[in-house]
Design a protein around this motif. Structure first.
Motif, mmCIF file in Angstrom:
data_model
loop_
_atom_site.group_PDB
_atom_site.id
_atom_site.type_symbol
_atom_site.label_atom_id
_atom_site.label_comp_id
_atom_site.label_asym_id
_atom_site.label_seq_id
_atom_site.Cartn_x
_atom_site.Cartn_y
_atom_site.Cartn_z
ATOM 1 N N VAL A 80 0.873 -1.171 0.000
ATOM 2 C CA VAL A 80 0.000 0.000 0.000
ATOM 3 C C VAL A 80 0.914 1.226 0.000
ATOM 4 C CG1 VAL A 80 -1.765 1.300 1.249
ATOM 5 C CG2 VAL A 80 -1.833 -1.196 1.240
ATOM 6 N N PRO A 81 1.045 1.921 -1.138
ATOM 7 C CA PRO A 81 1.981 3.042 -1.208
ATOM 8 C C PRO A 81 1.402 4.293 -0.560
ATOM 9 C CG PRO A 81 0.842 2.806 -3.297
ATOM 10 C CD PRO A 81 0.349 1.683 -2.415
ATOM 11 N N GLU A 82 2.288 5.233 -0.270
ATOM 12 C CA GLU A 82 1.817 6.497 0.298
ATOM 13 C C GLU A 82 1.024 7.290 -0.732
ATOM 14 O OE1 GLU A 82 3.493 10.475 2.627
ATOM 15 O OE2 GLU A 82 4.896 9.030 1.780
ATOM 16 N N MET A 151 2.869 -1.494 4.205
ATOM 17 C CA MET A 151 2.031 -0.303 4.145
ATOM 18 C C MET A 151 2.870 0.930 4.450
ATOM 19 S SD MET A 151 -1.263 -1.885 6.215
ATOM 20 C CE MET A 151 -2.554 -1.315 5.128
ATOM 21 N N ASP A 152 2.868 1.876 3.514
ATOM 22 C CA ASP A 152 3.651 3.104 3.654
ATOM 23 C C ASP A 152 2.704 4.253 3.980
ATOM 24 O OD1 ASP A 152 5.662 4.947 3.645
ATOM 25 O OD2 ASP A 152 6.207 4.723 1.530
ATOM 26 N N GLU A 153 2.774 4.755 5.199
ATOM 27 C CA GLU A 153 1.910 5.845 5.674
ATOM 28 C C GLU A 153 0.428 5.548 5.428
ATOM 29 O OE1 GLU A 153 3.087 8.197 7.425
ATOM 30 O OE2 GLU A 153 5.215 8.145 6.979
ATOM 31 N N PRO A 154 -0.076 4.408 5.888
ATOM 32 C CA PRO A 154 -1.464 4.035 5.577
ATOM 33 C C PRO A 154 -2.507 4.915 6.236
ATOM 34 C CG PRO A 154 -0.535 2.525 7.174
ATOM 35 C CD PRO A 154 0.593 3.385 6.708
ATOM 36 N N THR A 155 -2.185 5.586 7.340
ATOM 37 C CA THR A 155 -3.198 6.385 8.032
ATOM 38 C C THR A 155 -3.265 7.823 7.539
ATOM 39 O OG1 THR A 155 -1.641 6.862 9.833
ATOM 40 C CG2 THR A 155 -3.096 4.962 10.104
ATOM 41 N N ASN A 156 -2.366 8.217 6.633
ATOM 42 C CA ASN A 156 -2.473 9.552 6.030
ATOM 43 C C ASN A 156 -3.813 9.684 5.307
ATOM 44 O OD1 ASN A 156 0.000 10.334 6.932
ATOM 45 N ND2 ASN A 156 0.957 10.525 4.921
ATOM 46 N N GLY A 157 -4.535 10.727 5.599
ATOM 47 C CA GLY A 157 -5.823 10.952 4.938
ATOM 48 C C GLY A 157 -6.999 10.330 5.654
ATOM 49 N N LEU A 158 -6.758 9.542 6.691
ATOM 50 C CA LEU A 158 -7.854 8.923 7.434
ATOM 51 C C LEU A 158 -8.280 9.820 8.589
ATOM 52 C CD1 LEU A 158 -6.794 5.159 7.727
ATOM 53 C CD2 LEU A 158 -8.040 6.302 5.877
ATOM 54 N N ASP A 159 -9.603 9.932 8.790
ATOM 55 C CA ASP A 159 -10.088 10.674 9.947
ATOM 56 C C ASP A 159 -9.966 9.797 11.192
ATOM 57 O OD1 ASP A 159 -12.205 8.866 9.735
ATOM 58 O OD2 ASP A 159 -13.497 10.302 8.721
ATOM 59 N N ILE A 160 -10.272 10.354 12.344
ATOM 60 C CA ILE A 160 -10.058 9.640 13.606
ATOM 61 C C ILE A 160 -10.871 8.343 13.688
ATOM 62 C CG2 ILE A 160 -10.367 9.779 16.114
ATOM 63 C CD1 ILE A 160 -9.589 12.739 15.921
#
Length: 277
Positions: A80-82, A151-160
């Motif tokens: 899963v890329p950034e 997974m590279d930065e998988p939580t970027n863009g995800l809300d809480i």
């Protein structure tokens, strides 16, 4: 499962990004790969997935050379890329043309993951927000059911709320024969999720320990005032007082704080190494 030996790699001649880097990762674990910008985290993930080739040394996954990108290797590893680049199709079309490359793809699980993330199955990919695209790719990655998930930065863009769902799904998908590697700057997103920590700095692995070992040797706590008589490896002031990392001399039980640990390792590396060695 993943064996990196004497890895040397450079983007420019004479300026190695990695030099004689060694790392072994085993199945049954969720590894957190931590590091500052430019430390080489994404490059290391691309070496593992065979997207970049070593100048020297070797990177093997399941005993196969990653850079050869054999079909048996590619069908059992997912990145899963950034940065996401998705085709102009609907989810069902994407599924029809890509799920076939993963023999263990679980269609029912994929539908369940989309439902958890509140993503309609008929959605047109270009019309999605960045966060929705990230949740879609995470859902596909989990459903692919590969033995290695990177997974590279998988939580970027995800809300809480989505970050909470992400942690739940990742924890639920781990089995004894799978290895999950998560690289992130948002270290607090990994609290209570990972069981092993790898820290990379100046293009070298400077720390690799199981969470259980970390909490055995270090204590994480918040105190109203700093005690000059206490050995403090790192302190961070906040509204509640001072969040500190100390040697766990009295076998106290504490909950690991990834951000504190990361900063302690970077700022007080020699003392940390002495404790763990």
């Amino acid at each position: 499962m993943i064996n990196i030996q004497s890895l040397t790699f450079s983007y420019k001649p004479g300026r190695p990004l990695f030099e004689n880097l060694n790392l072994q990762l085993q199945p049954g674990h969720i590894y957190g790969l931590l590091g500052k910008n430019g430390a080489g985290k994404s490059t290391l993930l691309k070496q593992i997935t065979g997207l970049l080739f070593p100048d020297a040394g070797k990177v093997e996954v399941f005993g196969e050379v990653a850079s050869e990108r054999n079909p048996s290797f590619l069908q059992d590893i997912f990145l899963v890329p950034e940065e996401l680049y998705l085709p102009k199709v609907k989810i069902k079309q994407y599924l029809a043309t890509r799920a076939c490359f993963y023999p263990n793809f679980d269609h029912k699980a994929f539908a369940a993951y989309l439902k958890e993330f509140d993503i309609p199955q008929h959605q047109y990919l270009p019309e999605m927000s960045y966060g929705q695209k990230k949740k879609f790719v995470i859902s596909f990655a989990l459903a692919a059911n590969t033995r290695v998930l990177v997974m590279d930065e998988p939580t970027n863009g995800l809300d809480i709320p989505s970050k909470s769902i992400f942690r739940k799904l990742i924890a639920g998908t781990l089995t004894d024969d799978k290895c999950i590697i998560i690289s992130t700057h948002q270290v607090r997103d990994l609290d209570n999720l990972i069981d092993s920590i790898v820290i990379i700095d100046n293009h070298r692995i400077i720390f690799r320990e199981a969470v259980e070992t970390v909490t055995d040797k270090l204590s994480f706590k918040v105190v109203p005032q700093l005690n000059p008589a206490e050995t403090v490896l790192y302190a961070d002031s906040n509204l509640r007082g001072h969040a500190i990392v100390t040697p766990n001399q009295h076998q106290e039980h504490s909950r690991i704080d990834m951000e504190l640990l990361f900063n302690a390792v970077l700022s007080n590396r020699q003392s940390i190494q002495e404790i763990f060695n």
